[in-house]
Design a protein around this motif. Sequence first.
Motif, PDB file in Angstrom:
ATOM      1  N   GLU A   1      -0.814   7.588  19.250  1.00 50.23           N
ATOM      2  CA  GLU A   1      -2.384   7.970  19.217  1.00 50.23           C
ATOM      3  C   GLU A   1      -3.234   7.012  17.490  1.00 50.23           C
ATOM      4  OE1 GLU A   1      -5.329  11.742  18.401  1.00 50.23           O
ATOM      5  OE2 GLU A   1      -3.381  11.827  19.677  1.00 50.23           O
ATOM      6  N   THR A   2      -2.530   7.036  16.813  1.00 47.65           N
ATOM      7  CA  THR A   2      -3.766   6.783  16.093  1.00 47.65           C
ATOM      8  C   THR A   2      -3.058   5.002  15.647  1.00 47.65           C
ATOM      9  OG1 THR A   2      -0.726   6.860  14.158  1.00 47.65           O
ATOM     10  CG2 THR A   2      -2.130   8.596  14.106  1.00 47.65           C
ATOM     11  N   VAL A   3      -2.102   4.628  16.557  1.00 45.21           N
ATOM     12  CA  VAL A   3      -1.902   2.876  16.935  1.00 45.21           C
ATOM     13  C   VAL A   3      -3.268   2.334  17.338  1.00 45.21           C
ATOM     14  CG1 VAL A   3      -0.325   1.194  17.426  1.00 45.21           C
ATOM     15  CG2 VAL A   3       0.721   2.859  16.041  1.00 45.21           C
ATOM     16  N   GLU A   4      -3.383   3.583  18.648  1.00 48.50           N
ATOM     17  CA  GLU A   4      -4.102   2.913  19.999  1.00 48.50           C
ATOM     18  C   GLU A   4      -5.263   2.805  18.800  1.00 48.50           C
ATOM     19  OE1 GLU A   4      -6.121   4.291  23.527  1.00 48.50           O
ATOM     20  OE2 GLU A   4      -4.074   5.390  22.878  1.00 48.50           O
ATOM     21  N   LEU A   5      -5.935   3.818  18.233  1.00 45.16           N
ATOM     22  CA  LEU A   5      -7.644   4.153  17.649  1.00 45.16           C
ATOM     23  C   LEU A   5      -7.058   3.583  16.574  1.00 45.16           C
ATOM     24  CD1 LEU A   5      -7.876   8.234  17.994  1.00 45.16           C
ATOM     25  CD2 LEU A   5      -8.843   6.340  19.461  1.00 45.16           C
TER      26      LEU A   5
END
Length: 231
Positions: A174-178
């Motif tokens: 999630e943090t990579v995507e965002l």
Amino acid sequence: MKRLVLPLILVLFLLTIAACDKDSVMPNSETVKPKPLAGDDTPTVETPAGQPARVTLYAMSECPYGVPAEKVVFDVKQALGEKMTPRLAFIVEREEGGGLTSLHGPTEVEKDMIQACVGLVAPEKQFTFVVEMNQRAKQPWADIAAGLQIDAAAVEACLQDGTGINLLLKDLDETVELNVNSSPTIMINDQKYSGGRNSRDLFDAVCATFGKVDRPEIGRASCRERVYGLV
């Protein structure tokens, strides 16, 4: 008449512009300048009628800036009750060997995993547990969980059977995507919050999502009126 209680909201505990960034070296906290508060142009995403505002905090469990932000989110949740749903996600990285690492070392990954597993076992008590864990750092986590009537055995199973790692891997994706790299990062209804990192400002920002899209003038009194129907 129901009265809105804001525990510790009158304490102006401002965080700085500094954050724990996984791509950088930790700064000297004594040299950073205070973060200016946001203006009225801070974007908001309206909370649908009848639903709670969603507040997600991305943090590292041992980040000296993320830890106070956890308390801020906790205080605002205490004030807004069912009108707000808080969520905690952790900022970690993959090691070359495939394991997980974090800016503050392996103990931070362990702490992240404990807090993530508590969030799975007792989601409504996660932030309470996190705040207690931060305040009572030398006390075993299982004792803190037991004191809050959280099933420590279930949390331990989560830690041992691979569930905890999977929770952190999900947060990593999630943090990579965002493109979230800094602790703390706060999202309100999936919109990045850039206002002051204290309970008073975050409270007002969450309140600003209730009501019309064009955002009427907001203050604590008008928020009480709109959220609780009080005059």
